[in-house]
Write an enzyme that holds these catalytic residues in place. Structure first.
Site, PDB file in Angstrom:
ATOM      1  N   SER A  55       0.864  -1.183   0.000  1.00  0.00           N
ATOM      2  CA  SER A  55       0.000   0.000   0.000  1.00  0.00           C
ATOM      3  C   SER A  55       0.899   1.231   0.000  1.00  0.00           C
ATOM      4  CB  SER A  55      -0.903   0.005   1.233  1.00  0.00           C
ATOM      5  OG  SER A  55      -1.816  -1.061   1.185  1.00  0.00           O
ATOM      6  N   LYS A  76       0.624   5.490   8.151  1.00  0.00           N
ATOM      7  CA  LYS A  76       1.231   5.694   6.831  1.00  0.00           C
ATOM      8  C   LYS A  76       0.161   5.837   5.758  1.00  0.00           C
ATOM      9  CE  LYS A  76       2.160   2.216   4.554  1.00  0.00           C
ATOM     10  NZ  LYS A  76       1.509   1.363   3.520  1.00  0.00           N
ATOM     11  N   LYS A 115      -7.232   1.811  -2.853  1.00  0.00           N
ATOM     12  CA  LYS A 115      -6.798   1.357  -1.526  1.00  0.00           C
ATOM     13  C   LYS A 115      -6.804   2.516  -0.527  1.00  0.00           C
ATOM     14  CE  LYS A 115      -5.282  -1.055   1.876  1.00  0.00           C
ATOM     15  NZ  LYS A 115      -4.053  -1.839   1.928  1.00  0.00           N
TER      16      LYS A 115
END
Length: 298
Positions: free
Chosen positions: A96, A239, A171
């Protein structure tokens, strides 16, 4: 037999590589943390001593690493994937990361005759183990079709969502929804407990109505028990929220609720809770409410 080089054998990558090995692929794994290799070797996979070794004879290479910087190093570095890939290699990055990084890597890959896809996943550790991940794939449609035999082993829902970088964009939206839903479930649990409701019963009835969601199904029991063993760590969701807030700003899109949850996740990380599961947002809601976080058996 298709040879798959699999780079990154952590919480997610390890069981994914195992599923590929058990499905009959010749899997050559590599991870910078040697103990992570054991799971794959027990499943019949092989271990490489470097990224280069994992890539040289591979038909397909999969990466599942931490962040954009790691993908850049592994894919673009002097000892990385593109430096040792054969023309025609199919490179599937399932990490990701930033959509911009995915597009940059794909552009470099194209120059060398390597087919690249960004294919991040959702479903957590349990989905990786079960082979039931949801996979959102960006890249050329023809390359997507070529990747399906690999992707369908590790995922139950595999969808082509657009050109290079589109998988990472979807995502980011996924992580926005997940973070917001966990925060609302955490707030609901603390609210219910303040009124001494039977929370197990409350979760069951909420899960059966319009408020039902996968967080209630998969995370609520651990939240009630205050067990925050990581399926997906706060560090990683921090993140990811950085990715979505940056991408939203670049697009001129306002995400007020998402930005607030991003700050709450950042606060947990700053408190030293980055290694806990992201359902530990409950812990912060309790703190902000002035309620004890200590529970029997916690």
């Amino acid at each position: 037999m298709t040879t798959v080089g699999f780079i990154g054998l952590g919480i997610m990558g390890g069981p994914m590589a195992v599923n590929l090995a058990e499905a009959g692929f010749d899997v050559v794994g590599f991870d910078v943390v040697p103990p992570r290799n054991d799971l794959l070797t027990r499943a019949g996979g092989r271990i490489a001593g470097s990224v280069a070794e994992a890539v040289r004879k591979a038909d397909v290479v999969v990466t599942m690493v931490r962040d954009s910087a790691d993908v850049e190093t592994v894919a673009l570095g002097e000892q990385g994937i593109l430096a040792h890939a054969r023309p025609g290699l199919l490179y599937i990055d399932m990490s990701s990361i930033s959509p911009t990084t995915s597009r940059d890597v794909a552009a470099e890959a194209e120059l060398l005759g390597v087919r690249a896809l960004d294919a991040p996943v959702s479903g957590g550790e349990s989905g990786a183990i079960e082979g039931s991940l949801s996979i959102m794939v960006g890249g050329d449609a023809e390359d997507f079709q070529a990747a399906l035999p690999v992707l369908e082993v590790v995922g139950a829902t595999v969808v082509h969502v657009g050109p290079h970088g589109a998988g990472q964009t979807v995502k980011a939206a996924n992580q926005l929804i997940v973070a917001g839903t966990i925060e609302l479930v955490a707030e609901a649990i603390v609210f219910l407990e303040a009124y001494e409701v039977d929370t197990d019963a409350a979760v069951r009835v909420l899960a059966g109505g319009l408020a039902g969601n996968r967080i209630l199904d998969r995370k609520a029991a651990g939240m009630l028990a205050r067990t925050f063993e990581p399926g997906f760590r706060i560090d990683l969701h921090h993140k990811d929220m950085g990715i979505v807030t940056t991408a939203a700003r670049d697009a001129g899109v306002v995400i007020p609720l998402g930005s607030a949850v991003a700050q709450l996740i950042a606060a947990l990380k700053a408190q030293g809770d980055g290694g806990l599961d992201h359902s530990a947002l409950l812990k912060l809601v309790e703190q902000l409410s002035g309620r004890s976080t200590v529970r029997p058996g916690s």
